[in-house]
Design an enzyme around this catalytic site. Structure first.
Site, PDB file in Angstrom:
ATOM      1  N   ARG A 104       0.710  -1.184  -0.168  1.00 37.03           N
ATOM      2  CA  ARG A 104       0.141  -0.273   0.149  1.00 37.03           C
ATOM      3  C   ARG A 104       0.857   1.363   0.415  1.00 37.03           C
ATOM      4  O   ARG A 104       1.688   1.596   0.929  1.00 37.03           O
ATOM      5  CB  ARG A 104      -0.823   0.153   1.351  1.00 37.03           C
ATOM      6  CG  ARG A 104      -1.895   1.346   1.666  1.00 37.03           C
ATOM      7  CD  ARG A 104      -3.007   0.324   3.003  1.00 37.03           C
ATOM      8  NE  ARG A 104      -2.375   0.971   3.510  1.00 37.03           N
ATOM      9  CZ  ARG A 104      -2.745   1.951   4.749  1.00 37.03           C
ATOM     10  NH1 ARG A 104      -4.279   1.659   5.119  1.00 37.03           N
ATOM     11  NH2 ARG A 104      -2.334   2.118   6.107  1.00 37.03           N
ATOM     12  N   THR A 108      -0.424   7.571  -0.979  1.00 36.27           N
ATOM     13  CA  THR A 108      -1.972   8.052  -1.612  1.00 36.27           C
ATOM     14  C   THR A 108      -3.096   6.830  -1.010  1.00 36.27           C
ATOM     15  O   THR A 108      -4.122   6.249  -1.135  1.00 36.27           O
ATOM     16  CB  THR A 108      -1.701   6.910  -3.174  1.00 36.27           C
ATOM     17  OG1 THR A 108      -1.366   6.215  -2.904  1.00 36.27           O
ATOM     18  CG2 THR A 108      -1.305   7.961  -3.573  1.00 36.27           C
ATOM     19  N   ASP A 200       1.193  -1.246  12.836  1.00 36.83           N
ATOM     20  CA  ASP A 200       1.543  -1.985  10.820  1.00 36.83           C
ATOM     21  C   ASP A 200       1.994  -3.779  11.544  1.00 36.83           C
ATOM     22  O   ASP A 200       3.097  -3.905  11.817  1.00 36.83           O
ATOM     23  CB  ASP A 200       2.845  -1.491  10.776  1.00 36.83           C
ATOM     24  CG  ASP A 200       3.237  -2.045   9.324  1.00 36.83           C
ATOM     25  OD1 ASP A 200       3.158  -3.125   8.925  1.00 36.83           O
ATOM     26  OD2 ASP A 200       3.207  -1.042   8.435  1.00 36.83           O
ATOM     27  N   ASP A 203       5.310  -5.215   9.638  1.00 35.90           N
ATOM     28  CA  ASP A 203       6.324  -5.042  10.364  1.00 35.90           C
ATOM     29  C   ASP A 203       6.768  -5.806  11.863  1.00 35.90           C
ATOM     30  O   ASP A 203       7.955  -6.000  12.219  1.00 35.90           O
ATOM     31  CB  ASP A 203       7.102  -3.390  10.536  1.00 35.90           C
ATOM     32  CG  ASP A 203       6.690  -2.968   9.439  1.00 35.90           C
ATOM     33  OD1 ASP A 203       7.491  -3.411   8.418  1.00 35.90           O
ATOM     34  OD2 ASP A 203       7.004  -1.757   9.510  1.00 35.90           O
TER      35      ASP A 203
HETATM   36  C1  PRP Z   1      -0.928  -3.653   4.878  1.00 37.07           C
HETATM   37  C2  PRP Z   1      -2.029  -5.439   5.147  1.00 37.07           C
HETATM   38  C3  PRP Z   1      -3.006  -4.793   4.062  1.00 37.07           C
HETATM   39  C4  PRP Z   1      -3.031  -3.493   3.524  1.00 37.07           C
HETATM   40  C5  PRP Z   1      -4.677  -2.440   3.984  1.00 37.07           C
HETATM   41  O1  PRP Z   1      -0.305  -3.712   4.190  1.00 37.07           O
HETATM   42  O2  PRP Z   1      -1.293  -6.307   4.713  1.00 37.07           O
HETATM   43  O3  PRP Z   1      -2.392  -5.502   2.993  1.00 37.07           O
HETATM   44  O4  PRP Z   1      -1.437  -2.686   4.350  1.00 37.07           O
HETATM   45  O5  PRP Z   1      -4.758  -2.306   4.153  1.00 37.07           O
HETATM   46  P1  PRP Z   1      -5.883  -1.399   3.093  1.00 37.07           P
HETATM   47  O6  PRP Z   1      -6.440  -2.260   3.483  1.00 37.07           O
HETATM   48  O7  PRP Z   1      -5.986   0.420   3.348  1.00 37.07           O
HETATM   49  O8  PRP Z   1      -5.206  -1.635   1.470  1.00 37.07           O
HETATM   50  P2  PRP Z   1       1.371  -3.781   3.781  1.00 37.07           P
HETATM   51  O9  PRP Z   1       0.474  -2.417   2.375  1.00 37.07           O
HETATM   52  O10 PRP Z   1       1.519  -2.786   4.953  1.00 37.07           O
HETATM   53  O11 PRP Z   1       2.346  -4.075   3.666  1.00 37.07           O
HETATM   54  P3  PRP Z   1       2.904  -5.475   3.978  1.00 37.07           P
HETATM   55  O12 PRP Z   1       2.485  -6.642   4.129  1.00 37.07           O
HETATM   56  O13 PRP Z   1       4.128  -5.809   2.940  1.00 37.07           O
HETATM   57  O14 PRP Z   1       3.884  -4.650   4.936  1.00 37.07           O
HETATM   58  N1  URA Z   2      -1.820  -1.890   7.350  1.00 34.75           N
HETATM   59  C1  URA Z   2      -1.204  -2.491   8.530  1.00 34.75           C
HETATM   60  O1  URA Z   2       0.039  -3.202   8.756  1.00 34.75           O
HETATM   61  N2  URA Z   2      -1.791  -2.103   9.734  1.00 34.75           N
HETATM   62  C2  URA Z   2      -2.911  -0.980   9.629  1.00 34.75           C
HETATM   63  O2  URA Z   2      -2.990  -0.187  10.675  1.00 34.75           O
HETATM   64  C3  URA Z   2      -3.466  -0.322   8.533  1.00 34.75           C
HETATM   65  C4  URA Z   2      -2.222  -1.238   7.206  1.00 34.75           C
END
Ligand code: PRP
Ligand code: URA
Length: 209
Positions: A104, A108, A200, A203
């Site tokens: 994400r 944006t 997160d 992370d």
């Molecule tokens: C996080 C999470 C979802 C997304 C949720 O992933 O694991 O995939 O954000 O947000 P949304 O509903 O607004 O799309 P992230 O983009 O942080 O990637 P990662 O899992 O690689 O850390």
């Molecule tokens: N992605 C995450 O990992 N946590 C949140 O709260 C939103 C998006």
């Protein structure tokens, strides 16, 4: 067929959610507990799977019994979805696993795909899209768009924490998809994080911050 929204109400899931929400919980316990919640959720998510009758020869006679009629494909959205795969496949060891890489954009909040690989059976299988966090819903919506374009017809989403905004986006864009959550939280903050959420998830699972 219209999809359902299920928010789990089970003492073990509540207990384990308390552990992973706690900011003091470290990587090892966080990762293990996310997997355990995935396993507990899989039991309920699979409750309505179609079965077919078979006859099994036991040492004593013939039993009428039931086996799963369709294959199951688990599709984690990378990275954080990976944290729930072990738990789910512990309950469904024959499940195949597809992978969809989506991140994400921090500004944006739009999803960006960087990897996709799915088993060929997705067109006729029960597909479980797995991502712990349903925030704006952009990532899960994108995953369902992609899977439907590949021919998947029976899709459910399984996650840990949802925001009302994300639930609405999936219900509006894919009303046929079942949504299973361990918790439905209040809202998103100005950075698109779920409040109170758990931070997160990627992370915290992989220790990258
Ligand atoms: C996080 C999470 C979802 C997304 C949720 O992933 O694991 O995939 O954000 O947000 P949304 O509903 O607004 O799309 P992230 O983009 O942080 O990637 P990662 O899992 O690689 O850390
Ligand atoms: N992605 C995450 O990992 N946590 C949140 O709260 C939103 C998006």
């Amino acid at each position: 067929m219209s999809g359902k929204l299920v928010v789990f109400n089970h003492p073990l899931i509540h207990h384990k959610m308390s552990l992973i929400r706690d900011e003091k919980t470290g990587t090892k316990d966080f990762r293990q507990t996310v997997s355990e919640i995935g396993m507990l959720m899989a039991y309920e998510v699979t409750r309505d799977l179609p079965t077919k009758k078979v006859e099994v020869k036991t040492p004593v006679g013939i039993a009428e019994s039931y086996i799963l009629k369709k294959g199951v494909v688990v599709v984690p959205i990378l990275r954080a979805g990976l944290g729930m795969v072990d738990g789910i496949t512990t309950l469904i060891p024959t499940a195949k696993v597809g992978h969809l890489g989506v991140y994400r954009d921090e500004v944006t909040l739009e999803p960006h795909e960087y990897y996709a690989k799915f088993p060929s059976i997705i067109t006729d299988a029960i597909v479980l899209v797995v991502d712990p966090m349903l925030a704006t819903g952009g990532s899960v919506k994108h995953a369902i768009d992609v899977l439907k374009a590949k021919g998947a017809k029976n899709i459910s989403y399984v996650g840990l924490v949802g925001a009302p905004e994300g639930v609405k986006k999936i219900q509006d864009s894919h009303p046929d998809v079942n949504i299973y959550l361990a918790a439905l939280d209040e809202r998103l903050n100005e950075k698109g994080y779920i409040v109170p959420g758990l931070g997160d998830c990627g992370d915290r699972l992989f220790g990258t911050k």
